[in-house]
Structures are given as structure tokens and as C-alpha cells.
Design a protein around this motif. Structure first.
Motif: not given
Lengths: 330, 692, 167
Positions: B443-460
Motif C-alpha cells: 500500500t502506498v498512501g500520502y498524508a502529512d507530507g509523507y508517503y506511507r508505504v506498507e508491506i508485511a516484509a521482514s527485516d531479519i
């Protein structure tokens, strides 16, 4: 871990009385081995008497030239002590070859001496072990025994003593000062640890309640050279496969005195008396080194996984002798 | 690609989670703040095979602070098989299996009570070791997506018979344990039919999707939260028994969180391991050193509880030319824990055998090992005939040779001595498949001057959080600081797991596609609250090309002439792995893989005691991994590779190729140093000691 | 058996009642919510739990909390001043001296303690001449940091970071 009482000792006699009167009580020093064993279920004391605040945090030169090391001196402090670095390099090197910086900052001189074997079966209460549970059998005898003894073992136990420091102390002819409810006694460090025989549960000759208060080093010899060589597969932070501590006096190419102790090969720091006898008074040659090593290892017996320790000990001993007798050695 | 991706490590962004990690305030699973937790400690089987005939929990239950003792007699029935069928029957399939669990107010009480549970067993004979020519060998279940069929092209036996030069060698590898620094841990909260898990894993959705059918839950009411994971290396790819046990305990105490962390010793039987094996490699060449026959047959351990079939022999499928080729993988099922993925499963062990055998083959032909490999370089993938999307192995070998000083190398083994040390150098090739898994949602969203990117990835530990933020910034054509990336939780849209070096490629593709869709929908100046969610499409070119990352590994090895101690002062790896997203973290990942390869070469060995059926050296004092002092210079280099076929970013996975080939390069160098060819890992001192 | 103890943790006085069995590590993590020291092995074999105890680096997992009544404990969290990382932490960031981050606070505390040991002139296993002040080259750093395992294999970057921080 079973619950236990904890008390911090503020005088030696009180501490000794407390532990002597309670068969479940034991002393707590740095804790690096005891706390580990309590977590594993190998040790289950009912009471810990913390001796780290007792007045044994000293390294001092006695009037006769001997050096006395208090039992609560941390391994790191002892290795950094100038008198040890200058006069007993074998001891500083052995200490620095042991464990890690963090552990050396906790571990004490007394605790290092009474640490117990790292035999994997001893440390795992789900397997039989005569040392942990007398009469249950020795799992290492026919199991994984790569790290086990080639000298002085018995059918009841083939464990090795894990200390590096104690091997150096054995080569230095140090004396352990012990106090118990019946007063003080002095034990040559070579007689502190036992061979397993049919009582592998007893690592040392200490009686319950006896407390190591200090270790005394003979006055240093100005002409002696000493070194500690530890062989391990990891370059650091690993117990010895084999190790050699040696203190040598050589005069014009002839060995005047040799005091050699081996680590990783027996239930105790192994004083290589046969090798010493072979060397004393003989020219410092490769051939004599090898003869001495072979004399010592004549009595060696290997198990399934540890036969390599025989050539490894021989080679390491020869290499150490070579190094200590090198003409150009500063 | 714009300036957010750079090849210059000095200019590449630092890890976005770095400040929290160096302070220790980044919260891993066990550290998530929960109110009034109870602690779960597992009880493990003391036999390797049989059944529990009785469990006396009275002493444990009598202990103040103990809430419950779970056993197969009182645990809820769940819909699970294999290692996840926790406490479902009295059967014991391996030593160390979970046969109970104690829930208590403090970790000290839980651990003590676990020790007070008295268990009686009916013991059955067990088998936990095997040999090179084991009569119990069987073909693995080829219906598994992880298993490939045998390959038999041409006439290997006739070709070997006619070959000018041949080698026939067998290499042995021991059990190796993933041992991430963070022990597997999970915290389960069950409240009003809703399950929240703070868990250490390589894919939050994998955990959710495994648990949902086991407990018959509504997927929408299962939440898995894993913002930081302290390494996994495959062992956290699928949930293990402790997760099921913890959820069971949580369901008994609604509203009270249950915390369970495995001890280091418990990890040895309970979270998988790289199975031990034997690999026979037969190679034959013509008079010019061109391979005419390749046979690679692997025999590896599996478990009777559930099959896991390592595909080690697969390493020889597409590596070199050979008109005649036979590839077989076999397993021996034993009464042991179920193996699992461990960094480069298949390739790590398989390429160790192949690349060691190739070194022996080159020597038999009297050829330089680099020239031998170049001479046997295929134009297209040998088994499938497909073109390579890109293959720059030869460039890696050549560049590595130059940088390593290979030209000055005296090929004779056992002739260099510096002081007490015998010195040698060795080389090996590396290869690892390049996977881009479709179907991740971003998901890519835009609010408050920021691009919000959401994905249930993992940083191990891979740096995914940083690399994906860079990829998003580049795809949106905005500065890095304008992107806020959220990962590591089922609160975000579904993503594939961190495995097979597929993470950045798969998640990055989803992010690039979502970003493009977002721009198409909302333009360059999106309105406040704009949002676009898309699911990544399969790569239309997948299947048309053979896609792999490659590398050349160089090692300098010193073996002590008196003691056999082995040291590795220098490693150099040169890689061809497509576009590098973040040079700083990529370098670390390559070097990390190489370091684990060094550890595999010199140290790692889970020692199984066949009498008991367990790994005896089940701690870090017994199971050595490389420490600081073992690791000298580790140089990493890569070539500028542009692969238009793999995915929109042009990236290949880099998490695993770094370990591949290292053990072979070190073994080859040890042979060059000493003249002793050790064909069994690890390369411990005794293997170089001669009793002379 | 419970006992009341007082610790000074990262500059703050904390009084708590602990089971005598509770290690310093568990007291910090489970009782005080100080999560910076990590539990990697719980047996002194990995170094992830390293903290500075009265200024010296130790494995907090083998230390009983009850035995440390009155002690000063510094964790990696306490090394930074507000948002400003300690120079060793800053160097770890610049050199990418970590990957998963789990061993990192222990590495950082160990490095800080180790640099003090070098300053005090303490030798190591690889110090050539025991009577001279050690020169902190890479081999010395590696040996002195060997009590901190890193499974991700960030060792070479950790060494570079410490080398820079030491200068």
C-alpha cells in the motif's frame, strides 16, 4: 534452578563456619561456572555465601620474594598485574588465553581453580555421568570424547580439567592456601586436583567448607624462561584441545631445569614429570625434546575421538621447548 | 534509478533502524511491552523414540506461582501434523521433543517446575545416525515443491569410462545449526477470541497462515507483530513447536500474555538445522580438460516425523558444461528432529562438494582451477537449455584473480611455509538462484507530507527496512526522508517470507508496482489521504530464463605445521548479483554470508550421540561458530551487472550467495597449503595432523 | 527466596525485590524493562548480555542480581546521551557494524569496556610483549572482542568501527 539463600560474607571465619555447617551451602565467587551449573541443574546449592567482598583482592610480593595472589583477584586483574607480567609470563599468558574479556572480569583466582569439567555429559543432567551422579555410568567413555583425557583417566571418568590458569600454576610449583574450620593448610597446586579413580565426583582434595584464600608463587628465577601455548580450533574463546605451560632454565645449550604442565589432557593439570626427567641435564636439541615428549606420552591412552591429542601434545610440547630454548630469544 | 540507489557504500544510506539497534532499544519479540505476563517453559522428551506412559505433574503444580502444566493429557486438540502436532499424543519421535510445558508467574519458577515434571516412558529402539552407503536411503517425495526429480542425461557411465581424466570423491558435511543470536521467542495474548503474537520470524503472514487452521481461528482476528528479528537464517522461516505451545497456554489464560523464549540448548532439537550428508561427485574430462561427465549424488538425513529433503546435488545441474549428467538426491529418515532451511539450503553443502571436486578435477587435468572453470563455462543453462538472464561468473573469477594476486600463485601444494605456518590459497565458484515471488501486496498512501508505504516484509538483519524505503523513494521519485515504511506485522498487507534471498526482489517489486499505480491514480501531487494498494504481478519473463546470482570466492589459509590449527587471514568474494540497492548493507550481507561460510568450513558441527539421539554439544561452548579472532580480512566486491529480466529493479538476491563456495575455497586453500585433502567438514586441526 | 536490592542503572537509582535466582540480565530485562542487554545464550558463551558493571564489562547472565546490590550498571542504552550516540555507537552506525542488531548492544558495551582496558595498559592473548603498553591493532581488537559472537558476521565492520572510535 532450586531456590537458595544468599548471604554476603563479611568475615572469613563466619563464612567458613556457615558453609561447613550446612552441607548444601557453597561459596560464590565470580559465579561464571557455579551460576552456569545452577542453571543447568548440575549444581543445586541450598545456600550461597558470597566471598567476593572478603579481603582477598591483593597481589603482593612477600619479603622472601614469593608472590601471594588473593583468591578473589579477578582473572583480568591478575593477568594485568605488572609483577605477574614481568616475572611469571606463563601465568599471564594462560589467564589471557582463557575465556573472554567479560568472563575474566568476573572470574576469580580461587574460582578458576575449582571450576569443573566442561564434559558435555557432565553438564547435561539428562545423560548418565559418574562425576555428577556417582554410579550412573560414564557417557563419554564410549560417546563423544574428543575433548577428553589421554592421561590418568579411569573407567569411571575421562573428563579433563578446563582451566588454563591452573596449568601455568602447576608449572610454576605454586602453593594453594586453604582455610577450613580446623585452620589453615597449604597444598601444592599439583596436589590440589585429583585423578578421577573411582571417585570422579571429587575434583579436588578440598573438604566441604574449605576455602581457598590465596595462591603463592615461588620467588621468580631470573634465568628462567616461561611460556604458555594453547591449541584450540577457534582462535579465541574456546577451551584447550591441548595446552603446554613450561618454565625452563637453559645454560649454554643444556637444560638445567624444566617444569612442564599439560592442559586439556587429564582430569587435572598434568605435570609432565617424565618429560622433565628426560630433559634435565641434556642438550636442548630437537631429538631430546621429542624423546622427552614421547616419554611422557608413553602412558597415554586414547579414546574413540581423541587419539589426535597424542601427536598434538607431542608436537606442541616440542614447539614450546624449541621456543624457550632458542638462542636468540630475548 | 536515481540517486537514492548508489554503488558507493560511503554514500549509501545508513540503516534506518541503526540508532535503535546500537542503543539496544529496538524491541525484539520477547521485549514487547505486555501487562502481567506469565512465562512458559517447555518440557522435553528424554528418549529418542517411544511413548510417554505417565506424567506426574504434582510436584510442579504444587510449586507456588505455577499456573498450569500442559501435557498431552490436558492440552487442547488441534489440527496439526509433524513437529507442530504439539502435545497431541504420547508418541515421542525424537529426543528433545516437546512433551509438556509449564506456565508460571516468573521465568525462574517456570524453569524450576519444568524440572520437577516426572515422566515415564516406554522406550522403543531408535536410529539417529547413518552412513555413506546406507541401505535405508530412499527417494524423497517429489510431489513436494522443494524437491526436484532425478536427472539422467546422456550416458554418464560410458562417458566416465571413456574420459581422459576422472575424479571420484565423496564429501561429508555434518549437521549445522542456524543459531541466530536471538533465540526463537514468542509472546501470545489471547483476549476476546483475538490472538496477538509478538513473534520472532521471517514472515508474519506465514505464522498467521500456519496457526489459523491449527486452532481454527478467523484469520482477521490473528495478529502477528515482528518489527525486529534477531536473525533467522532459515530457522525462523516456519513456526516451530514452541509457537503452538505458547498459543495453547495463552488460550488457557485469556487476557494474560504468555511469554516463551527457547533456551539456546532447546534450539538444537526444536527449530531445525541443516541436515548432515554425504555427497559423491564423479567427474570426467576429455584431454583438454572439458567436462564430459558429471555425476552428483547426495544422501542426506531427514526425519521420520516429517520429510525434509535437502537438494544438495542440484548444485551440479547448471553450473558447468557436461553432455552427460546424473543428479540424484536421497534421504535417510531417522528418529531425529526435522531439518529445515539454513542459509543457502542445498547450495551451501552442494557447492562445497562440487567446487571441491572441481578443484580436484582441475588438478587431475593439470589445469589452473580458474582456467578449468572458464574452460567449462556453459553458454546456456545445461539442463534446461534456457538462456541465462545474466551470468557473469567468468568476470567474477577474472576480477577476483586480479585483486587476489592469483597470477603469482605457485600451484604446487604443500610448499609454502612462513614461520610455523603452511600457507595456501584456493578458489571456488558460487551460485544461487534468483527468485522474485509474485503476490505480495503493498500500500502506498500520502498524508502529512509523507508517503506511507506498507508491506508485511521482514527485516531479519538484511537491511530490508532501509532498502525497501530506498526502492519506494526511487519509484515515487521523492527523497528518502519523504517515505515512511512500515513492515514486520500483519497490520500491513500480505507479503512473502524472508527466504530464498527473495525478499528485496519480491517486496521491492510489489512496492514499485504499487508506487506506479499510486502515481497513475493520484498523480504527482496526490491529495491528502490518497492511497493505492496493489498485488505484485508475476514477472512475464520468469520461466524463459535461468536466473541466478554468481560469485567467485578466494581464500588464503594457514595451517600450523605442529598443531594443525587452521586460520583464514583473508577472504575475497566477487559477486554478480544484479543491481545493488544499498552498497553499505549489501557489502555487509555478502561479508556476513562469507563469514558464516568460514564458520561452516572451520567450526560448525552438531555432534549426534547415536545412543541417546541428541546433539551433545548443544551450546555455544560446544558448537563453535566463528568468533572475532577467527575472521581476518573479508573483502567484498561486485561487478556492475544489469539484468533486465529478473524484476523491475534488476536486483538478485544477495543474502545467500555469500556463503556458497566459501567452505570449498577454504578447503581447496588448505589442500594447497598442506597437500592434505580433507573431504569432511569442519576442517578441524586433527585432520591435518600426521602422527609422524 | 526474595531479597531487596538497589542498583544504579544507566544513571537511575532502581530499588526492587528479586528472587535470589534472578540474574542481573533477567532483573534488567524482565523486572526493570531495560531491554538493551540481550539474552543470546544465558550461559556466558555469546556476550550479547554484556553490560558495564561498576565500569567493567561483564556477562550479566552469569551474575546474580542479589550479589550486585549497590552496583552501578551501564547498558548500551545508557551510553548514549539523549539522542546523541556514544562515539562507539556512532562508529557502529557509520561502519554498518551490525545486521540483525541483537548482539549489538553487547558488542558496544564490550567495546567501550575493552577500550578502557587498553587505556589501563591491560595486555591480551595476542600482545607480543607483555611488559609494554599494547598497541591496539586489528588483531588486538579481534582477540579482545572475541567474547561477543555475531551470527550475521558483522565482525569486520565491527573491527573497523572500533578502530575508528579508538582513534
Amino acid at each position: 534452578m532450586k531456590p537458595f539463600d544468599y548471604e554476603r560474607a563479611d568475615d572469613t571465619d563466619g563464612a567458613i563456619a556457615t558453609v561447613s555447617d550446612d552441607p548444601t551451602a557453597t561459596y560464590l565467587g565470580g559465579g561464571t561456572n557455579l551460576v552456569d551449573h545452577m542453571k543447568l541443574g548440575v549444581a543445586e546449592p541450598g545456600k550461597l555465601v558470597d566471598i567476593t567482598k572478603l579481603p582477598y583482592d591483593f597481589v603482593e610480593t612477600l619479603p622472601d620474594g614469593r608472590v601471594s595472589v588473593g583468591a578473589t583477584v579477578r582473572n583480568s586483574e591478575l593477568a594485568a598485574s605488572h609483577v605477574i607480567r614481568q616475572s611469571y609470563p606463563v601465568l599471564a599468558q594462560a589467564l589471557l588465553a582463557g575465556a573472554s574479556g567479560q568472563l575474566r572480569n568476573l572470574a576469580t583466582t580461587g574460582g578458576n581453580l575449582v571450576q569443573r569439567t566442561r564434559c558435555a555429559y557432565f553438564q547435561d543432567p539428562s545423560t548418565p555421568c559418574n562425576k555428577r551422579e556417582p554410579g550412573s555410568g560414564c557417557s563419554a567413555l564410549e560417546g563423544w570424547n574428543r575433548h577428553h583425557a589421554i592421561l590418568g583417566a579411569s573407567e569411571h571418568c575421562v573428563a579433563t580439567h578446563p582451566s588454563d590458569m591452573a596449568v601455568a600454576l602447576a608449572a610454576l610449583d605454586a602453593t594453594v592456601v586453604v582455610r577450613g574450620s580446623n585452620g589453615q593448610r597449604r597444598i601444592p597446586v599439583t596436589e590440589l586436583h585429583r585423578l578421577p579413580g573411582d571417585e570422579p565426583e571429587r575434583d579436588t582434595v578440598l573438604e566441604h567448607g574449605e576455602l581457598i584464600t590465596s595462591v603463592e608463587l615461588p620467588a621468580p628465577s631470573v634465568s628462567a624462561r616461561s611460556t604458555y601455548r594453547k591449541v584450540r580450533e577457534r582462535a579465541s574463546y574456546a577451551f584447550a584441545l591441548v595446552s603446554v605451560a613450561a618454565v625452563m632454565e637453559v645454560d649454554e645449550g643444556t637444560v638445567r631445569d624444566a617444569r612442564i604442565a599439560l592442559g586439556g589432557v587429564a582430569h587435572k593439570p598434568w605435570r609432565a614429570e617424565a618429560a622433565e626427567r628426560e630433559l634435565r641435564g641434556t642438550p636442548a636439541t630437537e631429538e631430546n625434546f621429542r624423546r622427552a615428549a614421547e616419554a611422557e606420552l608413553e602412558q597415554a591412552e586414547s579414546l574413540r575421538d581423541n587419539a589426535f591429542k597424542i601427536p598434538m601434545t607431542r608436537n606442541t610440547l616440542c614447539a614450546v621447548l624449541r621456543e624457550l630454548t632458542r638462542e636468540d630469544r630475548a | 534509478m536515481t540517486d537514492v540507489l548508489t554503488e558507493d557504500p560511503g554514500r549509501a544510506p545508513q540503516r534506518l533502524d541503526g540508532p535503535d539497534k546500537v542503543a539496544g532499544t529496538a524491541r525484539y519479540a520477547f521485549e514487547q511491552p505486555v501487562d502481567g505476563p506469565r512465562y512458559l517453559h517447555l518440557v522435553q522428551a528424554g528418549i529418542a523414540r517411544g511413548r510417554v506412559t505417565g506424567t506426574d505433574t504434582s510436584a510442579a503444580e504444587a510449586l507456588p506461582g505455577v499456573h498450569t502444566v500442559l501435557t498431552h493429557e490436558n492440552a487442547e486438540k488441534v489440527n496439526a501434523g509433524g513437529e507442530l502436532a504439539v502435545l497431541q499424543s504420547p508418541e515421542v519421535a525424537f529426543r528433545g521433543q516437546v512433551i509438556g510445558a509449564v506456565l508460571a508467574e516468573t521465568p525462574e519458577i517456570a524453569a524450576q517446575a519444568a524440572g520437577l515434571v516426572e515422566v515415564t516412558y516406554e522406550r522403543h529402539p531408535h536410529e539417529s545416525t547413518f552412513g555413506v552407503d546406507d541401505h535405508r536411503a530412499q527417494s524423497p517425495d517429489t510431489s513436494s515443491p522443494m524437491v526436484t526429480e532425478d536427472l539422467d542425461q546422456g550416458d554418464v557411465d560410458a562417458a566416465l569410462e571413456a574420459a581422459e581424466y576422472t575424479v571420484d570423491v565423496t564429501y561429508a558435511t555434518p549437521p549445522e545449526h542456524n543459531n541466530p543470536m536471538e533465540p526463537h521467542a514468542t509472546v501470545a495474548v489471547w483476549e476476546d477470541g483475538e490472538l496477538t503474537l509478538y513473534d520472532s520470524n521471517q514472515g508474519p503472514y506465514v505464522v498467521r497462515d500456519v496457526l489459523v487452521p491449527i486452532f481454527g481461528l478467523d484469520p482477521e482476528r490473528v495478529h502477528v507483530v515482528s518489527p525486529h528479528v534477531g536473525g533467522g537464517f532459515g530457522s525462523k522461516g516456519m513456526p516451530h513447536a514452541h509457537v503452538v505451545a505458547t498459543v495453547m497456554a495463552a488460550r488457557l489464560t485469556p487476557g494474560r500474555p504468555v511469554k516463551c523464549a527457547l533456551t539456546r540448548a532447546q534450539m538444537f532439537p526444536l527449530v531445525g538445522y541443516r541436515p548432515p550428508g554425504f555427497q559423491r561427485v564423479r567427474l570426467g574430462t576429455d584431454a583438454t580438460g572439458r567436462l564430459v561427465a558429471t555425476e552428483h549424488s547426495a544422501l542426506e538425513q531427514s526425519s521420520r516425523l516429517a520429510e525434509y529433503a535437502e537438494q544438495s546435488a542440484g548444485a551440479s545441474r547448471d553450473m558447468y558444461v557436461s553432455p552427460n549428467r546424473r543428479i540424484t538426491n536421497r534421504v535417510v529418515a531417522l528418529d531425529v528432529p526435522v531439518p529445515t532451511w539454513m542459509r543457502a539450503p542445498g547450495e551451501a553443502g552442494g557447492m562445497y562438494a562440487l567446487e571441491s571436486a572441481v578443484d580436484e578435477m582441475a588438478q587431475a587435468c593439470g589445469m589452473d582451477p580458474i582456467e578449468f572453470r572458464v574452460h567449462n563455462e556453459p553458454d546456456t543453462a545445461p539442463t534446461s537449455g534456457r538462456p541465462f538472464s545474466s551470468r557473469n561468473l567468468v568476470t567474477c573469477l577474472r576480477r577476483g584473480a586480479e585483486r587476489f594476486g592469483w597470477a603469482e600463485r605457485d600451484p604446487r601444494p604443500g610448499v609454502r611455509r612462513e614461520g610455523d605456518w603452511l600457507v595456501g590459497t584456493g578458489v571456488a565458484a558460487a551460485s544461487f538462484p534468483s527468485f522474485t515471488i509474485p503476490g505480495s501486496v503493498a500500500t502506498v498512501g500520502y498524508a502529512d507530507g509523507y508517503y506511507r508505504v506498507e508491506i508485511a516484509a521482514s527485516d531479519i538483519g538484511t537491511g530490508a527496512r532501509t532498502a525497501l524505503t530506498q526502492i519506494a523513494a526511487e519509484a515515487l521519485e521523492v527523497p528518502l526522508s519523504a517515505v515512511r515504511l512500515h513492515l514486520g506485522s500483519t497490520a500491513q498487507p500480505k507479503a512473502s517470507l524472508a527466504g530464498g534471498s527473495s525478499g528485496t526482489a519480491s517486496w521491492g517489486t510489489a512496492i514499485v508496482q504499487a508506487a506506479r499505480a499510486f502515481r497513475a491514480e493520484h498523480g504527482e501531487h496526490p491529495p491528502e489521504g490518497a492511497e493505492t494498494t496493489t498485488k505484485s504481478e508475476p514477472d512475464p519473463e520468469a520461466g524463459k530464463y535461468a536466473m541466478n546470482a554468481y560469485g567467485a570466492q578466494f581464500a588464503e589459509v594457514r595451517v600450523h605445521a605442529d598443531t594443525g590449527e587452521v586460520r583464514v587471514p583473508r577472504l575475497l568474494g566477487v559477486f554478480a548479483a544484479g543491481r545493488i540497492v544499498n552498497a553499505r548493507t549489501a557489502r555487509s550481507q555478502f561479508a556476513g554470508g562469507m563469514t558464516m561460510g568460514l564458520s561452516m568450513a572451520l567450526h560448525e558441527h552438531g555432534v549426534v550421540d547415536g545412543r541417546f539421539g541428541h546433539v551433545v554439544n548443544n551450546d555455544f561452548a560446544g558448537y563453535h561458530i566463528a568468533a572475532h579472532a577467527d575472521v581476518g580480512s573479508v573483502e567484498v566486491d561486485w561487478i556492475d551487472e544489469h539484468d533486465p529480466h529478473v524484476n523491475p529493479m534488476g536486483t538478485k538476491g544477495i543474502g545467500e550467495v555469500g556463503i556458497v563456495g566459501v567452505a570449498a575455497a577454504i578447503g581447496n586453500a588448505a589442500h594447497h597449503a598442506t597437500g592434505v585433502r580433507v573431504r569432511e567438514l569442519p576442517l578441524t586441526p586433527e585432520k591435518f595432523l600426521t602422527d609422524g | 527466596m526474595d531479597a531487596e536490592i538497589t542498583l544504579r542503572v544507566d544513571g537511575q537509582r532502581r530499588t526492587l525485590s528479586v528472587d535470589t535466582r534472578t540474574t542481573l540480565l533477567d532483573a534488567l530485562r524482565e523486572r526493570l524493562g531495560v531491554i538493551s542487554p540481550k539474552k543470546g545464550c544465558d550461559h556466558g558463551q555469546c556476550g550479547a548480555c554484556t553490560v558495564l558493571l561498576d565500569g567493567r564489562r561483564v556477562t550479566s547472565c552469569l551474575t546474580l542480581a542479589v550479589a550486585q546490590d549497590g552496583a552501578e550498571v551501564t547498558t548500551a542504552e545508557g551510553l548514549s546521551e539523549g539522542d546523541r550516540p556514544h562515539p562507539v555507537q556512532q562508529a557502529f552506525l557509520e561502519h554498518d557494524g551490525f545486521q540483525c542488531g541483537y548482539c549489538t548492544p553487547g558488542q558496544v558495551c564490550s567495546a567501550v569496556g575493552m577500550l578502557d582496558e587498553v587505556k589501563a595498559g591491560w595486555p591480551s592473548h595476542v600482545t607480543e610483549n607483555l611488559e609494554e603498553e599494547p598497541d591496539l591493532d586489528d588483531e588486538e581488537i579481534r582477540e579482545r572482542m572475541s567474547g561477543n559472537l555475531c551470527r550475521c558476521g558483522a565482525y569486520t565492520n565491527i573491527v573497523s568501527a572500533i578502530r575508528e572510535a579508538a582513534e
